[in-house]
Design an enzyme around this catalytic site. Sequence first.
Site, PDB file in Angstrom:
ATOM      1  N   HIS A   1     -53.361  29.600  31.256  1.00  0.00           N
ATOM      2  CA  HIS A   1     -54.373  29.780  32.190  1.00  0.00           C
ATOM      3  C   HIS A   1     -55.337  28.843  32.202  1.00  0.00           C
ATOM      4  O   HIS A   1     -56.251  28.592  31.566  1.00  0.00           O
ATOM      5  CB  HIS A   1     -54.892  31.160  31.941  1.00  0.00           C
ATOM      6  CG  HIS A   1     -55.726  31.877  33.027  1.00  0.00           C
ATOM      7  ND1 HIS A   1     -56.778  32.624  33.131  1.00  0.00           N
ATOM      8  CD2 HIS A   1     -55.538  31.954  34.469  1.00  0.00           C
ATOM      9  CE1 HIS A   1     -57.293  33.056  34.200  1.00  0.00           C
ATOM     10  NE2 HIS A   1     -56.240  32.597  35.077  1.00  0.00           N
TER      11      HIS A   1
ATOM     12  N   HIS B   1     -62.327  27.415  40.255  1.00  0.00           N
ATOM     13  CA  HIS B   1     -62.148  28.630  40.428  1.00  0.00           C
ATOM     14  C   HIS B   1     -62.859  29.348  41.457  1.00  0.00           C
ATOM     15  O   HIS B   1     -62.433  30.023  42.524  1.00  0.00           O
ATOM     16  CB  HIS B   1     -61.947  29.613  39.363  1.00  0.00           C
ATOM     17  CG  HIS B   1     -61.589  30.939  39.356  1.00  0.00           C
ATOM     18  ND1 HIS B   1     -62.553  31.908  39.729  1.00  0.00           N
ATOM     19  CD2 HIS B   1     -60.565  31.690  39.617  1.00  0.00           C
ATOM     20  CE1 HIS B   1     -62.173  32.953  39.812  1.00  0.00           C
ATOM     21  NE2 HIS B   1     -60.850  32.994  39.786  1.00  0.00           N
TER      22      HIS B   1
END
Length: 255
Positions: free
Chosen positions: A13, A55
Amino acid sequence: MTMLETVPTWIAHRGAGKLAPENTLAAFELGWRLGWRAFECDVKLSADGVPFLLHDATLERTTNGRGRAGDRTWAELQTLDAGSWYSPAFAGEPLLSLERLVQWALPRGAWLNLEIKPTPGTEAQTGRAVAQAADALWRAHGAGRVGGPTWPLLTSFRPEALQAAQQASPHLPRGLLLDRLWPGCWAEAQALDCVAVVLDHRLWTQTLVAENRARGWRLLTYTVNDAERAATLLAWGLEGIITDRVDALGPAALT
């Protein structure tokens, strides 16, 4: 339907989970050193249309900048420190462009899942631009030819972004990300000609896995940080596990 040639079982991730500043080259290099060969990351656009990794919609959490990232040019974004927030050891680590990530990843055979993460209001623009950039970058490394690299998997929570990606580069495999099962989500994934669905791991049940396998989709899940939960999901038939625990699961568990 566009085919997804492979689904790695273990996907790191944002490069290296929580062991390095997320979505930076330092994170991918650390994940690689720990044995990981498949990575997920978040891609959005600068004000002048450069795809780069971040993000959040805003800069405060993971850089020394302020405000909406999508309002800054790439030249401005390149001056920011994206490492000090994590620890002094990563001070000066820059934001990472998609182009630089591809230059790092493809020659060494890394597989990438690019989450299209639009600045709010730029969903279609971002989906189109990321797909076009990915198409060009992968082709430059031989994708689409015998022996060339595997195309990336493009995913997004935003159907508008995936629709624009579909229109721009229909051959690139797409996956719909879901953090809840909203009405019509499966029909939307079919309309977008998705090859995969990627669900919050808490949504998966054994029955739902069977139903979606019958629909012909590849099945992935995020963010699984518990070994027992990962084993259960894999036993049910999940194919790809996205995790932060790059130090304990997947390749790390084999060393």
